[in-house]
Scaffold this active site. Structure first.
Site, PDB file in Angstrom:
ATOM      1  N   ASP A  18       0.868  -1.492   0.068  1.00 42.88           N
ATOM      2  CA  ASP A  18      -0.153   0.435   0.219  1.00 42.88           C
ATOM      3  C   ASP A  18       1.376   1.090  -0.324  1.00 42.88           C
ATOM      4  O   ASP A  18       0.935   2.076   0.865  1.00 42.88           O
ATOM      5  CB  ASP A  18      -1.151  -0.238   1.321  1.00 42.88           C
ATOM      6  CG  ASP A  18      -0.238   0.228   2.618  1.00 42.88           C
ATOM      7  OD1 ASP A  18       1.091  -0.533   2.767  1.00 42.88           O
ATOM      8  OD2 ASP A  18      -1.006   0.832   3.598  1.00 42.88           O
ATOM      9  N   HIS A  68       9.943   0.306   7.962  1.00 42.41           N
ATOM     10  CA  HIS A  68       9.275  -1.308   8.708  1.00 42.41           C
ATOM     11  C   HIS A  68       8.703  -2.409   7.707  1.00 42.41           C
ATOM     12  O   HIS A  68       9.168  -3.886   7.674  1.00 42.41           O
ATOM     13  CB  HIS A  68       7.579  -0.459   8.603  1.00 42.41           C
ATOM     14  CG  HIS A  68       7.064   0.385   9.921  1.00 42.41           C
ATOM     15  ND1 HIS A  68       7.938   0.085  11.249  1.00 42.41           N
ATOM     16  CD2 HIS A  68       6.992   1.714  10.230  1.00 42.41           C
ATOM     17  CE1 HIS A  68       7.449   0.943  12.175  1.00 42.41           C
ATOM     18  NE2 HIS A  68       6.844   1.903  11.164  1.00 42.41           N
ATOM     19  N   ASP A  69       8.223  -1.961   6.053  1.00 41.94           N
ATOM     20  CA  ASP A  69       7.823  -2.678   5.348  1.00 41.94           C
ATOM     21  C   ASP A  69       9.408  -3.192   4.631  1.00 41.94           C
ATOM     22  O   ASP A  69       9.271  -4.425   4.303  1.00 41.94           O
ATOM     23  CB  ASP A  69       7.612  -1.959   3.842  1.00 41.94           C
ATOM     24  CG  ASP A  69       6.000  -1.641   4.279  1.00 41.94           C
ATOM     25  OD1 ASP A  69       5.409  -1.889   5.636  1.00 41.94           O
ATOM     26  OD2 ASP A  69       5.115  -0.608   4.423  1.00 41.94           O
ATOM     27  N   THR A 112       2.704  -6.377   2.883  1.00 40.99           N
ATOM     28  CA  THR A 112       3.350  -4.903   3.429  1.00 40.99           C
ATOM     29  C   THR A 112       2.274  -3.951   3.878  1.00 40.99           C
ATOM     30  O   THR A 112       2.533  -2.420   3.655  1.00 40.99           O
ATOM     31  CB  THR A 112       4.762  -4.480   2.560  1.00 40.99           C
ATOM     32  OG1 THR A 112       4.135  -4.098   1.238  1.00 40.99           O
ATOM     33  CG2 THR A 112       5.547  -5.333   2.725  1.00 40.99           C
ATOM     34  N   ASP A 157       6.917   1.348   2.019  1.00 44.85           N
ATOM     35  CA  ASP A 157       6.505   0.552   0.570  1.00 44.85           C
ATOM     36  C   ASP A 157       7.328   0.799  -0.372  1.00 44.85           C
ATOM     37  O   ASP A 157       8.252  -0.108  -1.275  1.00 44.85           O
ATOM     38  CB  ASP A 157       5.738   0.088   0.474  1.00 44.85           C
ATOM     39  CG  ASP A 157       3.993   0.204   1.460  1.00 44.85           C
ATOM     40  OD1 ASP A 157       3.572   0.910   2.087  1.00 44.85           O
ATOM     41  OD2 ASP A 157       3.651  -1.162   2.024  1.00 44.85           O
ATOM     42  N   ASN A 164      -2.446   3.058   3.786  1.00 44.65           N
ATOM     43  CA  ASN A 164      -1.387   3.919   4.433  1.00 44.65           C
ATOM     44  C   ASN A 164      -2.504   4.874   3.791  1.00 44.65           C
ATOM     45  O   ASN A 164      -2.629   6.384   4.042  1.00 44.65           O
ATOM     46  CB  ASN A 164       0.209   4.094   3.294  1.00 44.65           C
ATOM     47  CG  ASN A 164       0.369   3.143   4.403  1.00 44.65           C
ATOM     48  OD1 ASN A 164       0.581   2.760   5.347  1.00 44.65           O
ATOM     49  ND2 ASN A 164       1.366   2.819   4.028  1.00 44.65           N
ATOM     50  N   PHE A 207      -0.880  -1.493  13.147  1.00 50.87           N
ATOM     51  CA  PHE A 207      -2.168  -0.159  11.322  1.00 50.87           C
ATOM     52  C   PHE A 207      -2.429  -1.417  10.997  1.00 50.87           C
ATOM     53  O   PHE A 207      -3.551  -1.287  10.217  1.00 50.87           O
ATOM     54  CB  PHE A 207      -0.919   0.328  10.890  1.00 50.87           C
ATOM     55  CG  PHE A 207      -1.678   0.873  10.120  1.00 50.87           C
ATOM     56  CD1 PHE A 207      -2.909   2.463  10.485  1.00 50.87           C
ATOM     57  CD2 PHE A 207      -1.412   1.385   8.523  1.00 50.87           C
ATOM     58  CE1 PHE A 207      -3.491   3.137   9.480  1.00 50.87           C
ATOM     59  CE2 PHE A 207      -2.978   1.494   7.710  1.00 50.87           C
ATOM     60  CZ  PHE A 207      -3.155   2.555   7.873  1.00 50.87           C
ATOM     61  N   ASN A 208      -1.237  -1.836  10.150  1.00 52.48           N
ATOM     62  CA  ASN A 208      -1.623  -2.856   8.505  1.00 52.48           C
ATOM     63  C   ASN A 208      -2.742  -3.987   9.649  1.00 52.48           C
ATOM     64  O   ASN A 208      -3.719  -4.040   9.189  1.00 52.48           O
ATOM     65  CB  ASN A 208      -0.128  -3.898   8.428  1.00 52.48           C
ATOM     66  CG  ASN A 208      -0.005  -2.741   7.351  1.00 52.48           C
ATOM     67  OD1 ASN A 208      -0.032  -1.696   6.963  1.00 52.48           O
ATOM     68  ND2 ASN A 208       1.439  -3.542   7.672  1.00 52.48           N
TER      69      ASN A 208
HETATM   70 CA   LIG Z   1       2.747  -0.419   4.079  1.00 52.92          CA
END
Ligand SMILES: [Ca+2]
Length: 306
Positions: free
Chosen positions: A11, A238-239, A124, A16, A40, A165-166
């Site tokens: 996303d 993160h991703d 992701t 990402d 996102n 979040f995800n």
């Molecule tokens: Ca992401």
């Protein structure tokens, strides 16, 4: 060298974008398809970002647009983190590349059907597309080697005290994925908050002399600006952790456990419950990643933009 076939469901999203750059530049990965999920920012923006990024990285790889909202909930986005467009103020070059005229779920199915080997699916963003795929094409499950996801947290969330979040965006989808019987590697906040880029890392990317290096530095800097405002030093990437895990699992440390997704909690919806003491008595479904070699990770990223 034999490459690992992967599908990336994302996303984009600042981190990402960096994850896609890392995946496409790796000589160990064979990116078969990219699918966009809402998260996102809205699906229109994430899909457009994915299309433009893939167009820059490898024009020939198919990109499909995914579901615009979670399975059972209203979409929650995070424009305060990623900017309205999804990748900060960065403007990606326009492209003549077009989306596949099939959905993300159908592109995942087509890619798996056509692949001779099992495919590693890197996720992701929220898991709406993946859950949709599992419900629609259960017969293709055996073509999936593993899900490597950025999502979840054993120790504290980033949207609520317990939810990352995800997973928070679409817990029902995550529940379906975690109960699919397919092995999962979970790169959650426990590890990704340690995958921190500092000013010097960002400058090194910018000075790599490539356009991709400049774009990577710009999108990270946008995220950095966001985190700077909250008084933190450095920005967690993160991703890219999920992609880096597939490229080099030795760089990470984790533990096998059964992980359940909280879909009903009044305060805990979207939490990943890591059953470290095996209280549920269930078979392990996840490798939960807790640590990584930050310096190696960062030099892998720097190499990727060169
Ligand atoms: Ca992401």
């Amino acid at each position: 060298m034999k490459k690992i076939p992967v599908i990336i469901d994302c996303d984009p999203g600042c981190d990402d974008a960096v994850a896609l750059i890392l995946a496409f530049s790796s000589e160990k990965l064979d990116v078969k398809a990219v699918t966009a999920s809402a998260g996102n920012v809205t699906i229109e923006n994430t899909a457009q970002n994915a299309l433009r990024l893939v167009s820059m990285l490898n024009e020939n790889i198919p990109v499909a647009k995914g579901c615009g909202s979670p399975l059972m909930r209203t979409i929650v986005t995070a424009p305060e983190v990623h900017g309205e467009s999804g990748i900060g103020g960065v403007v990606l070059p326009k492209t003549s590349k077009t989306f596949e005229n099939i959905s993300a779920v159908e592109l995942i199915a087509k890619t798996l059907r056509e692949s001779e080997e099992k495919v590693n699916i890197i996720v992701t963003g929220p898991m709406t597309n993946i859950a949709g795929f599992l419900l629609s094409f259960p017969e293709l499950k055996e073509k999936i080697d593993q899900f490597t996801i950025m999502g979840g947290a054993d120790n504290g969330g980033n949207v609520t005290p317990s939810a990352e979040f995800n997973i928070y965006v679409d817990p029902e989808a995550a529940h379906i994925v975690f109960n699919s019987g397919i092995p999962i590697v979970m790169c959650g906040l426990d590890v990704t908050l340690k995958a921190v880029a500092y000013d010097s890392d960002i400058e090194a990317m910018r000075n790599s002399g490539t356009e991709i290096g400049k774009i990577a530095a710009d999108v990270i800097e946008h995220a950095f600006g966001y985190h700077k405002g909250s008084g933190k030093v450095g920005v967690p990437l993160h991703d890219p952790c999920a992609v880096a895990y597939v490229i080099c699992p030795e760089m990470f440390k984790g533990e096998d456990a059964y992980v359940a997704i909280e879909t009903k909690g009044e305060y805990t919806s979207g939490a990943t419950i890591v059953d470290k003491n095996n209280k549920f008595g269930k078979k392990h479904n996840t490798k939960v990643i807790y640590d990584l070699d930050r310096d190696k990770f960062m030099s892998m990223l720097l190499d990727s933009v060169k």
